[in-house]
Design a protein around this motif. Sequence first.
Motif, PDB file in Angstrom:
ATOM      1  N   LEU A  28       0.832  -1.199  -0.222  1.00  0.00           N
ATOM      2  CA  LEU A  28      -0.022   0.048  -0.119  1.00  0.00           C
ATOM      3  C   LEU A  28       0.852   1.301   0.160  1.00  0.00           C
ATOM      4  N   VAL A  29       1.950   1.323   0.883  1.00  0.00           N
ATOM      5  CA  VAL A  29       2.887   2.249   0.853  1.00  0.00           C
ATOM      6  C   VAL A  29       3.244   2.731  -0.417  1.00  0.00           C
ATOM      7  N   ALA A  30       3.839   1.584  -0.986  1.00  0.00           N
ATOM      8  CA  ALA A  30       4.686   1.816  -2.358  1.00  0.00           C
ATOM      9  C   ALA A  30       3.529   2.409  -3.501  1.00  0.00           C
ATOM     10  N   GLY A  31       2.302   1.956  -3.293  1.00  0.00           N
ATOM     11  CA  GLY A  31       1.429   2.517  -4.426  1.00  0.00           C
ATOM     12  C   GLY A  31       0.986   3.960  -4.014  1.00  0.00           C
ATOM     13  N   ALA A  32       1.250   4.375  -3.009  1.00  0.00           N
ATOM     14  CA  ALA A  32       0.791   5.814  -2.253  1.00  0.00           C
ATOM     15  C   ALA A  32       1.579   6.957  -2.259  1.00  0.00           C
ATOM     16  N   VAL A  33       2.909   6.575  -2.021  1.00  0.00           N
ATOM     17  CA  VAL A  33       3.886   7.524  -2.056  1.00  0.00           C
ATOM     18  C   VAL A  33       5.087   7.585  -2.998  1.00  0.00           C
ATOM     19  N   PRO A  34       5.766   8.731  -3.254  1.00  0.00           N
ATOM     20  CA  PRO A  34       6.781   8.880  -4.065  1.00  0.00           C
ATOM     21  C   PRO A  34       7.890   7.876  -3.767  1.00  0.00           C
ATOM     22  N   ALA A  35       8.704   7.290  -4.625  1.00  0.00           N
ATOM     23  CA  ALA A  35      10.010   6.374  -4.326  1.00  0.00           C
ATOM     24  C   ALA A  35      10.767   6.857  -3.140  1.00  0.00           C
ATOM     25  N   GLN A  36      10.918   8.359  -3.324  1.00  0.00           N
ATOM     26  CA  GLN A  36      12.103   8.903  -2.309  1.00  0.00           C
ATOM     27  C   GLN A  36      11.496   9.061  -1.153  1.00  0.00           C
ATOM     28  N   ARG A  37      10.335   8.556  -0.814  1.00  0.00           N
ATOM     29  CA  ARG A  37       9.570   8.899   0.632  1.00  0.00           C
ATOM     30  C   ARG A  37       9.274   7.430   1.066  1.00  0.00           C
TER      31      ARG A  37
END
Length: 414
Positions: A124-133
């Motif tokens: 979920l995180v990977a799909g919701a935030v930019p890679a750098q965050r």
Amino acid sequence: MSATPAAQRLAWLIGVPGLVYLLSQVLRNSVAVVERDLEADFSIGAAAVGSLSGALFLAYAVAQVPLGVAVDRLGPRRVLGLGAVLMVAGTLLFAVAQAPWELLAARILMGVGAGPVFAAIMSLVAGAVPAQRFAEYSGRVTGIGRTGVILAAAPLAALVALADWRGAFVTLAVLMGVSGFAMMRVLRGTRTTPVGAVGDWATVRSGLRQALVAPGIPRLIAFQTAVTGTAFTLLAGWGVPWLRSGGLSLAHASAAMTLCALAYALGALVWGGVPRWLGSERMPNLIGGAALALLLALPALGWLEPGGPAMWAWLAAFGLASAMYPLVLDRVRRRLPPELIVRGVTMLGVISIGGSGLLLAIAGTLIHHHGAMAATRTPEAFVSTFALLAVLVAVTTVALAFAPRAPAPGAGQG
């Protein structure tokens, strides 16, 4: 300044599943608080309690890979929902169990249900935030999970004192059910098939094998298994019983283990910056491993009494020293090509968590050999357990000292 709708959505998207993750950590570490109740109510000894403690860890480890694949194939929402249902069922079965085998089945259900939770939330995180965050938000999720370790000590003991152990687990089941329902509502409409699915089983198995045989990886996994197993032998199984053997009440012993859990949570932040301070990749693990082995040697040699004046400082130091996972994770990352990092981290988690389950069971067997039931157990019953843990940490630390160094950045890359 108020948060934007996107930020609010992200907070709900991570925070509500995070509650399920937090409660899964409470369940994982819950046996330590109710150990005496289980021995008295079911006429079982320390060996059986150790098996109960370890069963969840082993089930959790076994479920990691297949359910991790399911996250990529079916999407995080479905797998998280299944996990929550299994954990509710396991917790309720534990609360109403009338025989030891029912307790064991309940712990296995909890472990399988908890197995995919972290991976699903990371999806979920990977799909919701930019890679750098991603690292920032994954750290927040990890922090939520470590809060569960803290709540499994004094707060859970207070709940047990208020509602007895069966009532406490019914309460946990209700909280898990409510959190799971809220999670499914929040996740409606999320992507069900994440980008970059993992491929077939042959690809998964091949990647795991390649990660396992990479130079230095087996020694890092062995070291982390010893350190993780040591931490959870106390935090999830035998820390509270050891302290109570020295005359502490359940409330005082649980409060002491809460301090240990707080230090363990803080330690992950502290150790993350140590390589930069020392300018060395290798030395932090060696310093931490040596410190942890020396700490374990104190009770193993009878030089530390549970309930004594040095106990609080020892527990804080133990919590800090056993929180070296960020160091090992960074060294694994440095030794693997990008396409194998996920596989390497998966292997690290599976083996270290599974090894923790085995150590919890072995510790129970060693304690059981002293013969006394929980109410009359003395600190001497735990000496062999501390000695075993000290030797494991010392041996794996020495082995790690001679592990191949990580290649220079870009070496061997394309």
